[in-house]
Design a protein around this motif. Structure first.
Motif, mmCIF file in Angstrom:
data_model
loop_
_atom_site.group_PDB
_atom_site.id
_atom_site.type_symbol
_atom_site.label_atom_id
_atom_site.label_comp_id
_atom_site.label_asym_id
_atom_site.label_seq_id
_atom_site.Cartn_x
_atom_site.Cartn_y
_atom_site.Cartn_z
ATOM 1 N N PHE A 1 28.852 96.302 10.291
ATOM 2 C CA PHE A 1 29.413 97.539 9.752
ATOM 3 C C PHE A 1 28.973 97.753 8.309
ATOM 4 C CE2 PHE A 1 32.825 99.858 7.555
ATOM 5 C CZ PHE A 1 32.751 101.050 8.256
ATOM 6 N N ALA A 2 29.015 96.701 7.498
ATOM 7 C CA ALA A 2 28.590 96.813 6.102
ATOM 8 C C ALA A 2 27.112 97.157 6.013
ATOM 9 C CB ALA A 2 28.876 95.510 5.368
ATOM 10 N N LEU A 3 26.308 96.561 6.852
ATOM 11 C CA LEU A 3 24.870 96.844 6.855
ATOM 12 C C LEU A 3 24.600 98.302 7.224
ATOM 13 C CD1 LEU A 3 22.207 95.309 6.392
ATOM 14 C CD2 LEU A 3 22.094 95.008 8.856
ATOM 15 N N THR A 4 25.315 98.828 8.204
ATOM 16 C CA THR A 4 25.102 100.233 8.577
ATOM 17 C C THR A 4 25.577 101.175 7.476
ATOM 18 O OG1 THR A 4 27.209 100.281 9.759
ATOM 19 C CG2 THR A 4 25.224 99.833 11.060
ATOM 20 N N GLN A 5 26.655 100.832 6.800
ATOM 21 C CA GLN A 5 27.149 101.674 5.717
ATOM 22 C C GLN A 5 26.179 101.679 4.533
ATOM 23 O OE1 GLN A 5 30.005 103.701 5.829
ATOM 24 N NE2 GLN A 5 29.649 103.140 7.953
ATOM 25 N N ILE A 6 25.619 100.529 4.202
ATOM 26 C CA ILE A 6 24.640 100.449 3.112
ATOM 27 C C ILE A 6 23.379 101.218 3.467
ATOM 28 C CG2 ILE A 6 23.121 98.853 1.872
ATOM 29 C CD1 ILE A 6 25.443 96.823 2.035
ATOM 30 N N THR A 7 22.945 101.098 4.710
ATOM 31 C CA THR A 7 21.757 101.825 5.154
ATOM 32 C C THR A 7 21.989 103.329 5.095
ATOM 33 O OG1 THR A 7 21.202 99.999 6.625
ATOM 34 C CG2 THR A 7 20.116 102.092 7.047
ATOM 35 N N ALA A 8 23.143 103.785 5.522
ATOM 36 C CA ALA A 8 23.462 105.213 5.475
ATOM 37 C C ALA A 8 23.539 105.698 4.036
ATOM 38 C CB ALA A 8 24.781 105.477 6.191
ATOM 39 N N LEU A 9 24.103 104.892 3.148
ATOM 40 C CA LEU A 9 24.195 105.262 1.743
ATOM 41 C C LEU A 9 22.808 105.378 1.115
ATOM 42 C CD1 LEU A 9 26.159 105.722 -0.663
ATOM 43 C CD2 LEU A 9 25.888 103.288 -1.156
ATOM 44 N N MET A 10 21.929 104.445 1.437
ATOM 45 C CA MET A 10 20.575 104.475 0.890
ATOM 46 C C MET A 10 19.770 105.624 1.473
ATOM 47 S SD MET A 10 19.783 100.397 0.858
ATOM 48 C CE MET A 10 18.052 100.618 0.629
ATOM 49 N N ALA A 11 20.003 105.984 2.720
ATOM 50 C CA ALA A 11 19.244 107.054 3.358
ATOM 51 C C ALA A 11 19.743 108.434 2.944
ATOM 52 C CB ALA A 11 19.334 106.925 4.876
ATOM 53 N N HIS A 12 20.901 108.499 2.325
ATOM 54 C CA HIS A 12 21.481 109.782 1.929
ATOM 55 C C HIS A 12 20.656 110.481 0.851
ATOM 56 C CE1 HIS A 12 24.523 112.814 1.389
ATOM 57 N NE2 HIS A 12 24.570 112.549 0.089
ATOM 58 N N ASP A 13 20.118 109.727 -0.103
ATOM 59 C CA ASP A 13 19.363 110.306 -1.214
ATOM 60 C C ASP A 13 18.037 109.565 -1.333
ATOM 61 O OD1 ASP A 13 18.538 111.711 -3.383
ATOM 62 O OD2 ASP A 13 19.995 110.847 -4.784
ATOM 63 N N LEU A 14 17.008 110.086 -0.683
ATOM 64 C CA LEU A 14 15.716 109.405 -0.625
ATOM 65 C C LEU A 14 14.773 109.831 -1.754
ATOM 66 C CD1 LEU A 14 15.034 109.380 3.212
ATOM 67 C CD2 LEU A 14 15.785 107.495 1.772
ATOM 68 N N THR A 15 15.292 109.932 -2.959
ATOM 69 C CA THR A 15 14.447 110.264 -4.099
ATOM 70 C C THR A 15 14.359 109.042 -5.006
ATOM 71 O OG1 THR A 15 16.312 111.028 -5.426
ATOM 72 C CG2 THR A 15 15.211 112.667 -4.027
ATOM 73 N N TRP A 16 13.438 109.074 -5.971
ATOM 74 C CA TRP A 16 13.311 107.961 -6.908
ATOM 75 C C TRP A 16 14.566 107.840 -7.767
ATOM 76 C CZ3 TRP A 16 10.123 104.215 -6.237
ATOM 77 C CH2 TRP A 16 8.898 104.433 -5.609
ATOM 78 N N ALA A 17 15.191 108.948 -8.074
ATOM 79 C CA ALA A 17 16.401 108.905 -8.884
ATOM 80 C C ALA A 17 17.589 108.362 -8.075
ATOM 81 C CB ALA A 17 16.718 110.299 -9.405
ATOM 82 N N GLY A 18 17.534 108.578 -6.773
ATOM 83 C CA GLY A 18 18.633 108.154 -5.918
ATOM 84 C C GLY A 18 18.639 106.680 -5.717
#
Length: 49
Positions: free
Chosen positions: A32-49
């Motif tokens: 569950f933690a891995l999926t939440q981290i992946t979703a958080l990282m995929a939310h903003d796919l810019t260099w600033a994100g």
């Protein structure tokens, strides 16, 4: 030049070895933690994100 890998040794398990409820719970929390981290990282796919 090829390198040889040593085969992985497996060990047979017996019938009395089982997974505990606590082990299953921690596996579920990890996934569950891995999926939440992946979703958080995929939310903003810019260099600033």
């Amino acid at each position: 030049m090829t390198t040889r890998r040593t085969p992985i040794k497996t060990e047979a398990t017996s019938e009395d070895q089982s997974v505990t409820t606590l082990e299953l719970f921690f596996d579920l929390v990890f996934v569950f933690a891995l999926t939440q981290i992946t979703a958080l990282m995929a939310h903003d796919l810019t260099w600033a994100g």
